[in-house]
Scaffold this active site. Structure first.
Site, PDB file in Angstrom:
ATOM      1  NE  ARG A   1       5.556  -3.323   2.609  1.00  0.00           N
ATOM      2  CZ  ARG A   1       5.500  -2.028   2.918  1.00  0.00           C
ATOM      3  NH1 ARG A   1       4.696  -1.213   2.262  1.00  0.00           N
ATOM      4  NH2 ARG A   1       6.236  -1.542   3.915  1.00  0.00           N
TER       5      ARG A   1
ATOM      6  CE  LYS B   1       1.703   6.421   1.652  1.00  0.00           C
ATOM      7  NZ  LYS B   1       3.087   5.989   1.799  1.00  0.00           N
ATOM      8  CG  ASP B   2       4.074   2.465  -0.796  1.00  0.00           C
ATOM      9  OD1 ASP B   2       4.529   3.619  -0.640  1.00  0.00           O
ATOM     10  OD2 ASP B   2       3.716   1.746   0.148  1.00  0.00           O
TER      11      ASP B   2
ATOM     12  CB  THR C   1       9.129  13.035   7.441  1.00  0.00           C
ATOM     13  OG1 THR C   1       8.708  12.581   6.140  1.00  0.00           O
ATOM     14  CG2 THR C   1       9.805  14.390   7.268  1.00  0.00           C
TER      15      THR C   1
ATOM     16  NE  ARG D   1       4.359  13.510  -0.290  1.00  0.00           N
ATOM     17  CZ  ARG D   1       3.722  13.686   0.868  1.00  0.00           C
ATOM     18  NH1 ARG D   1       3.178  14.850   1.158  1.00  0.00           N
ATOM     19  NH2 ARG D   1       3.628  12.695   1.740  1.00  0.00           N
ATOM     20  NE  ARG D   2       4.321  12.482   4.648  1.00  0.00           N
ATOM     21  CZ  ARG D   2       4.091  11.217   4.949  1.00  0.00           C
ATOM     22  NH1 ARG D   2       5.063  10.462   5.453  1.00  0.00           N
ATOM     23  NH2 ARG D   2       2.896  10.682   4.744  1.00  0.00           N
TER      24      ARG D   2
ATOM     25  NE  ARG E   1      12.255   3.350   5.134  1.00  0.00           N
ATOM     26  CZ  ARG E   1      12.947   2.357   4.552  1.00  0.00           C
ATOM     27  NH1 ARG E   1      14.207   2.543   4.208  1.00  0.00           N
ATOM     28  NH2 ARG E   1      12.379   1.194   4.312  1.00  0.00           N
ATOM     29  N   GLY E   2      10.536   2.713   8.941  1.00  0.00           N
ATOM     30  CA  GLY E   2       9.881   1.693   9.733  1.00  0.00           C
ATOM     31  C   GLY E   2       8.383   1.737   9.556  1.00  0.00           C
TER      32      GLY E   2
ATOM     33  CB  THR F   1       8.670   1.011  13.859  1.00  0.00           C
ATOM     34  OG1 THR F   1       8.506  -0.405  13.932  1.00  0.00           O
ATOM     35  CG2 THR F   1      10.139   1.352  14.071  1.00  0.00           C
ATOM     36  NE  ARG F   2       7.650   5.222   8.959  1.00  0.00           N
ATOM     37  CZ  ARG F   2       7.616   5.682   7.715  1.00  0.00           C
ATOM     38  NH1 ARG F   2       7.229   6.908   7.477  1.00  0.00           N
ATOM     39  NH2 ARG F   2       7.952   4.900   6.702  1.00  0.00           N
TER      40      ARG F   2
ATOM     41  CB  CYS G   1       9.907   7.420  -3.433  1.00  0.00           C
ATOM     42  SG  CYS G   1      11.414   6.607  -2.995  1.00  0.00           S
TER      43      CYS G   1
END
Length: 304
Positions: A9, A81-82, A125, A129-130, A147-148, A152-153, A240
């Site tokens: 990515r 994790k993705d 978030t 899960r969080r 998101r982002g 960005t976050r 997810c």
């Protein structure tokens, strides 16, 4: 001279991880030429909706896998994790690198810890899960989707949209942003995403030449731990879209695994843990999943 093409990515973190894998490969194979093939995935394109509503984290893999299918790339580098619990036919994990810090990070410009946030504070978030663990600890807080990419976050936090946000320590450390971490939300009290902090290298099944190149990068201890976590998640049918968390470490007895299923709507958490043999991580994961079901996780999971 063989050229190995790495699909990745385009985000700064993804490119860092791809370059890290490239550097590790060059150190092992001096004759190897490596080329990065950056691309945008559907998960990157759609940033105005939570991942859960889009079909899950596999959205970050499809375009990279297509590039391998069409022989435009030889491997793909992912945050483990993705990666879905079951890969598409024709693909395999060729290596898992040594895990970095698996904990979540509490980030704020005005507060040092989660318990210091004022009543009603906004916490960014998009992770269910969080959100579930946040609501269990501080039901008074407002969890807002975020998101982002990492920068960005952070920019949204700095612009005043949130009093705090939660990200992964590993991603911040890799980008040289570890200084933004105010405190760690650490396991086993706060349980991270399954395989968080680990980098996975995906390749085509049957590509033995590439698998041979990747073999020296594989970290056996990390593989054992994430195998237990992913086996638990698979047994729970987690993705997810479901607030499932898991964390495994090596201990004197073998492996210790903590698992959690949460309800992001009301903060209900179901926890279980277990210890198992280091040479049977999947069995440990399945056993902890069974304990979670026995303690009521099925009621939460049926809602998804």
């Amino acid at each position: 001279m063989k050229t190995l093409r790495i699909a990745t990515r385009k985000s700064a973190l993804a490119l860092w991880q791809a370059e890290h894998v490239a550097a590790r490969l060059r150190a092992q194979h001096a004759e190897l030429s490596i080329e990065l093939v950056p691309m945008t995935t559907r998960g990157d394109d759609i940033v105005d909706r939570p991942l859960a509503s889009l079909g899950g984290k596999g959205l970050f893999l499809k375009e990279l896998e297509t590039a391998m299918q069409e022989n435009r790339a030889d491997i793909a580098v992912h945050s483990f994790k993705d990666v879905p619990m079951e890969l598409e036919a024709g693909f395999a994990i060729g290596a898992v690198l040594e895990r970095a810090d698996a904990a979540d990070a509490f980030i704020s410009n005005a507060f040092g810890r989660l318990d210091e946030l004022p009543h009603g504070a906004r916490v960014g978030t998009s992770s269910l899960r969080r959100q579930a663990q946040l609501r269990a600890l501080r039901p008074d807080l407002e969890a807002i989707d975020l998101r982002g990419n990492v920068n960005t976050r952070l920019a949204k936090l700095d612009a005043g949209g949130y009093e705090a946000i939660i990200l992964a320590c590993a991603g911040l450390d890799r980008l040289g942003l570890g200084g933004r971490i105010r405190s760690r939300l650490a396991p086993p009290e706060w349980v991270p995403a399954v395989a968080q902090g680990a980098i996975a290298v995906e390749c085509r099944t049957g590509d033995t030449a590439t698998m041979t190149l990747l073999a020296p990068l594989n970290d056996a201890a990390t593989v054992r731990c994430v195998s237990a976590e992913r086996a638990m998640n698979l047994e729970l049918h987690g993705s997810c879209t479901v607030p499932v968390a898991g964390y495994c470490i090596e201990v004197e007895e073998g492996l210790a695994l903590w698992g959690l299923v949460g309800d992001a709507a009301n903060g209900t958490l179901v926890r279980a843990d277990g210890v198992g043999a280091a040479d049977a991580p999947e069995a440990l994961g399945q056993r902890v999943a069974s304990l979670l079901f026995e303690r009521g996780a099925g009621e939460i999971l049926r809602a998804f």
